[in-house]
Design an enzyme around this catalytic site. Structure first.
Site, PDB file in Angstrom:
ATOM      1  CD  GLU A  36      -3.177  -0.769  -0.010  1.00  0.00           C
ATOM      2  OE1 GLU A  36      -2.904  -0.238  -1.225  1.00  0.00           O
ATOM      3  OE2 GLU A  36      -3.284  -1.801   0.401  1.00  0.00           O
ATOM      4  N   GLY A 127     -13.306   2.223  -1.702  1.00  0.00           N
ATOM      5  CA  GLY A 127     -11.895   1.747  -1.773  1.00  0.00           C
ATOM      6  C   GLY A 127     -11.691   0.496  -2.515  1.00  0.00           C
ATOM      7  CD  GLU A 163      -8.834   8.099 -10.551  1.00  0.00           C
ATOM      8  OE1 GLU A 163      -8.967   7.104 -11.489  1.00  0.00           O
ATOM      9  OE2 GLU A 163      -8.908   7.824  -9.215  1.00  0.00           O
ATOM     10  CG  ASP A 175      -6.468   1.767  -7.658  1.00  0.00           C
ATOM     11  OD1 ASP A 175      -5.940   0.812  -6.858  1.00  0.00           O
ATOM     12  OD2 ASP A 175      -6.870   2.590  -7.189  1.00  0.00           O
TER      13      ASP A 175
HETATM   14  C1  GLA Z   1      -5.618   4.295  -4.158  1.00  0.00           C
HETATM   15  C2  GLA Z   1      -4.584   4.731  -5.370  1.00  0.00           C
HETATM   16  C3  GLA Z   1      -3.468   4.064  -5.621  1.00  0.00           C
HETATM   17  C4  GLA Z   1      -2.710   3.499  -4.471  1.00  0.00           C
HETATM   18  C5  GLA Z   1      -3.369   3.092  -3.507  1.00  0.00           C
HETATM   19  C6  GLA Z   1      -2.597   2.874  -2.133  1.00  0.00           C
HETATM   20  O1  GLA Z   1      -6.037   3.037  -4.326  1.00  0.00           O
HETATM   21  O2  GLA Z   1      -5.641   5.076  -6.223  1.00  0.00           O
HETATM   22  O3  GLA Z   1      -2.659   4.443  -6.827  1.00  0.00           O
HETATM   23  O4  GLA Z   1      -1.700   4.520  -4.136  1.00  0.00           O
HETATM   24  O5  GLA Z   1      -4.441   4.129  -3.065  1.00  0.00           O
HETATM   25  O6  GLA Z   1      -1.945   1.754  -2.324  1.00  0.00           O
END
Ligand code: GLA
Length: 386
Positions: A36, A127, A163, A175
């Protein structure tokens, strides 16, 4: 909203436009198994795709305009070439769609006009990357409708530009990579520096395990500002250490690196990123060796690091992790950007319900809004449905 998501998208299309769509394209939400806030530090991540999907039903139009209906808002919006000439002219959920059109045109692709209808099972604001799912499904639709060539490995950057630049959210590459490149039954080991991937078998059934996803329902508390703030800290620290990105600091070099930073908060941020990269590598090594059960402690260590060093958890999230562990989960951690969102817990398949109940009880004791829970298996990435 009832019925299969693909049917809902097609039904919405037919109701609005009076004809069958030319096709339907789907992209999933994702959870991140581990890694993360490492993506924008050029590091490692290990997400997998969810069985929850966003589906776009669409057909091609001859003029340069895009009409989009979404079942979530019930709204229909239309934008034209002028609106995608530069970022920022379309706002709200439509910005994710306009952003993809903008990014494709900006990269020199002749994007066809189109009519789209969108339905989704990916909850918003949890999330689980509902925005990346929307971008990827729209991108798949427009590429196919226009007969445009863009290899799968180059699609995440383009969706990310939509984005970052059009919507204005400074997210990393995880993501979009997850929702486009994941494979069923596998987690995606992604090196965010060169975007090379390895599909790591993640066979929960064979191991008698399950991943329980717990939507914390915690209100997002300044998530955008905090995310940007963490990103800035990491970039400033990399500069102070004289490395291109924090990925270039290894755990062996960590103590020496920390000694060169004079701010305690920055030291904690760096420690999270450097140790988290190592935890991803260790998790991948265990999965390659078929030792799925043994990744539990790494997941929990990742959570502790996010809680104490990166400081991105909230009381609901910590409560869910603690209750899951106390009820026998092998490991549990927040997944995603933080300040709310979801927790994932690795559990014995036959104890998933007991762990979910324990989390609900702990929530009730603290008067938190009841969490939603779901067990998931790694699903495929974006695809055309018919
Ligand atoms: C969000 C962002 C990702 C990543 C996560 C943390 O989901 O979109 O790019 O930075 O937070 O790991």
């Amino acid at each position: 909203m009832t019925g299969d998501v693909a049917e809902r998208a097609a039904a919405g299309f037919i109701e609005l436009y009076g004809v069958e769509p030319a096709g339907r394209w789907a992209a999933p939400g994702r959870v991140n198994l581990i890694g993360e806030h490492t993506d924008y530090n050029d590091g490692f991540v290990l997400p997998f795709a969810l069985p929850l999907r966003t589906v776009v039903a669409a057909d091609r139009q001859d003029d340069e305009s895009w009409t989009v209906w979404s079942e979530l808002s019930g709204e229909t919006i239309t934008f034209c070439a002028d609106d995608v000439a530069e970022p920022g002219r379309v706002s709200g959920w439509g910005a994710y769609v306009a952003g993809v059109v903008w990014a494709l045109r900006d990269a020199g692709h002749p994007v066809p006009g189109a009519r789209l209808a969108i339905a989704s099972d990916v909850p918003l604001g949890s999330g689980l990357s509902s925005s990346a799912a929307l971008e990827a499904a729209v991108l798949a639709a427009l590429l196919d409708l226009g007969g445009l060539e863009l290899p799968a490995e180059r699609q995440p950057r383009l969706a990310q530009r939509a984005e970052n630049v059009y919507v204005g959210a400074p997210t990393g590459i995880m993501d979009q990579s997850a929702v486009i490149r994941c494979r069923a039954g596998h987690a995606l080991f992604l090196d965010c520096r060169d975007e090379s991937v390895e599909h790591i078998p993640f066979d929960l059934d064979a191991a008698g395990l399950a991943v329980l996803v717990i939507d914390s329902r915690a209100p997002h508390r300044h998530a955008d500002g905090e995310y940007a703030d963490r990103r800035r800290s990491c970039e400033t620290a990399a500069k102070a250490l004289g490395v291109p990105a924090l990925r270039d600091v290894t755990v062996d070099q960590l103590d020496a690196a920390l000694a060169r930073l004079d701010d305690e908060v920055t030291r904690r941020r760096v420690r999270h990123v450097v140790t988290e990269d190592q935890r991803v590598l260790d998790t991948v090594a265990l999965l390659r060796a078929g030792r799925v059960r043994d990744i539990g402690p790494l997941l929990t260590a990742s959570h502790v690091s996010m809680r104490d060093d990166f400081e991105i958890t909230v009381p609901e999230i910590d409560t869910a992790v603690e209750a899951a562990l106390a009820a026998g989960a092998l490991g549990a951690r927040m997944t995603g950007g933080g300040f709310g969102g979801c927790v994932l817990a690795l559990v014995d398949a036959n104890s998933a319900e007991a762990v979910a109940t324990a989390v609900r009880t702990a929530y009730a004791e603290r008067d938190f809004t009841a969490p939603n829970t779901l067990t998931v298996l790694p699903a495929p990435g974006a695809t055309r449905l018919n």
